[in-house]
Design an enzyme around this catalytic site. Structure first.
Site, PDB file in Angstrom:
ATOM      1  N   ALA A 185      -0.780  -2.001   7.188  1.00 23.52           N
ATOM      2  CA  ALA A 185      -1.092  -2.857   8.341  1.00 23.52           C
ATOM      3  C   ALA A 185      -1.674  -4.168   7.828  1.00 23.52           C
ATOM      4  CB  ALA A 185      -2.096  -2.171   9.250  1.00 23.52           C
ATOM      5  N   ASP A 186      -1.495  -5.210   8.604  1.00 23.86           N
ATOM      6  CA  ASP A 186      -2.085  -6.508   8.242  1.00 23.86           C
ATOM      7  C   ASP A 186      -3.512  -6.624   8.777  1.00 23.86           C
ATOM      8  OD1 ASP A 186       0.182  -7.630   6.836  1.00 23.86           O
ATOM      9  OD2 ASP A 186       1.203  -7.485   8.758  1.00 23.86           O
TER      10      ASP A 186
ATOM     11  N   THR B  20       0.842  -1.208   0.000  1.00 26.44           N
ATOM     12  CA  THR B  20       0.000   0.000   0.000  1.00 26.44           C
ATOM     13  C   THR B  20       0.877   1.258   0.000  1.00 26.44           C
ATOM     14  OG1 THR B  20      -1.508  -1.310   1.356  1.00 26.44           O
ATOM     15  CG2 THR B  20      -2.051   1.004   1.115  1.00 26.44           C
TER      16      THR B  20
ATOM     17  N   GLU C 264       9.637  -0.833  11.626  1.00 24.46           N
ATOM     18  CA  GLU C 264       8.350  -0.129  11.555  1.00 24.46           C
ATOM     19  C   GLU C 264       7.939   0.385  12.931  1.00 24.46           C
ATOM     20  OE1 GLU C 264       6.366  -2.474   7.760  1.00 24.46           O
ATOM     21  OE2 GLU C 264       5.999  -3.225   9.763  1.00 24.46           O
TER      22      GLU C 264
HETATM   23  O1  LIG Z   1       3.793  -4.730   8.258  1.00 25.34           O
HETATM   24  C1  LIG Z   1       4.117  -4.740   7.096  1.00 25.34           C
HETATM   25  C2  LIG Z   1       5.421  -5.234   6.633  1.00 25.34           C
HETATM   26  O2  LIG Z   1       6.161  -5.764   7.691  1.00 25.34           O
HETATM   27  C3  LIG Z   1       3.184  -4.200   6.057  1.00 25.34           C
HETATM   28  O3  LIG Z   1       2.954  -2.867   6.304  1.00 25.34           O
HETATM   29  C4  LIG Z   1       1.917  -5.008   6.139  1.00 25.34           C
HETATM   30  O4  LIG Z   1       2.251  -6.357   5.867  1.00 25.34           O
HETATM   31  C5  LIG Z   1       0.856  -4.514   5.170  1.00 25.34           C
HETATM   32  O5  LIG Z   1       1.252  -4.705   3.866  1.00 25.34           O
HETATM   33  P1  LIG Z   1       0.293  -4.490   2.612  1.00 25.34           P
HETATM   34  O6  LIG Z   1       0.112  -3.014   2.453  1.00 25.34           O
HETATM   35  O7  LIG Z   1       1.036  -5.148   1.478  1.00 25.34           O
HETATM   36  O8  LIG Z   1      -1.009  -5.208   2.912  1.00 25.34           O
END
Ligand SMILES: O=C(CO)[C@H](O)[C@H](O)COP(=O)(O)O
Length: 265
Positions: A104-105, A49, A124
């Protein structure tokens, strides 16, 4: 006061999937509301993202950006900053950051989140903590009431020497019998983080995930754990792009989390 609307869709939208459009909408709205001319030190997170965050920042123009420094959370965001011809800085030079925007996940109703799907959560968390304002951006699938609803486990960064002991403790003492070492996809062996460490993914019961701060503290006490991908009480706001072009915003106001939805432009 005019009612805020989500940014108008750019011309290339037709080529993007609904999920990519949602990510971009979240990122553009967060940049428009949080990266202001007065902000000079900006933290850039990791994941799929975040490129849209950088895209929108670049659209703010050279004049604004030439007076700014951008601090990355890892290899991927460092490359993004360099490719976008923005000035690169590091957190040891800039331990106070104006705004950090990151993916974020999953994000819960209290603005706690799971991070570390990309194995970057140590850096992060440092950039989140360094920031006066920490903002999350994600598509609608990440907006949940309780962490662990869709995302399978809590990412835990461990020093390689200790991984087997940490796994054993997670299995037998912390209630995560299915915790596993994250294996690489295009390399034999485990994923190695930007810091040279391993990652364990540890699923927990919904009961445990309802109190992420306590869980985070218990995991962090295990010897060999470097950082836990549970970010509690850190984000001031989270932006979720929705399928209909609206953006849901969760934000903290006088200690309370409020949720509003911004209509499409
Ligand atoms: O925490 C992270 C990496 O360590 C990412 O910000 C998280 O996995 C979200 O990624 P995406 O935007 O691809 O869904």
């Amino acid at each position: 006061m005019p009612v805020p609307t989500a940014p108008a869709a750019p011309i290339t939208t037709a080529k993007l999937s609904v999920i990519e459009q949602s990510k971009r909408l979240a990122a553009y709205t967060a940049v428009d509301q949080h990266i202001l001319p007065k902000h000079k030190v900006i933290g850039i997170g990791s994941g799929s993202t975040v490129p849209y965050v950088v895209e929108r920042i670049v659209q703010q123009g050279e004049e604004l950006n030439k007076g700014r420094v951008f601090v990355p959370t890892g290899f991927q965001s460092k490359e993004l900053i360099v490719e976008s011809k923005l000035s690169l800085g590091d957190v040891d030079q800039f331990p106070t950051i104006d705004v950090t925007i990151d993916g974020a996940d999953e994000v819960d109703s209290e603005l706690n989140c799971i991070k570390g799907g990309g194995a970057c959560h140590l850096r992060e968390k440092v950039l989140a903590e360094a920031a006066e304002t920490f903002v999350l951006v994600a598509d609608y699938r990440k907006n949940v009431q309780y962490l662990g609803t869709n995302f399978p486990g809590v990412p835990i960064e461990v020093v390689p020497f200790a991984y087997a002991k940490v796994l054993q403790n997670l299995h037998h003492r912390l209630g995560s019998p299915n915790a596993t070492l994250r294996m690489a996809k295009a390399k034999a062996g485990p994923v190695v983080s930007d810091n040279g460490n391993f990652i364990i993914d540890a699923p927990f019961s919904l009961e445990a995930m309802k109190d992420p701060f306590t869980l985070m503290a218990r995991i962090k006490m295990l010897t060999g754990v470097v950082e836990v991908g549970l970010f509690c009480h850190m984000a001031q706001a989270a932006y979720f792009g929705n399928q209909d072009g609206s953006v849901t915003v969760k934000s903290r106001l006088e200690g309370e989390v409020i949720e509003e939805t911004i209509s499409p432009a």
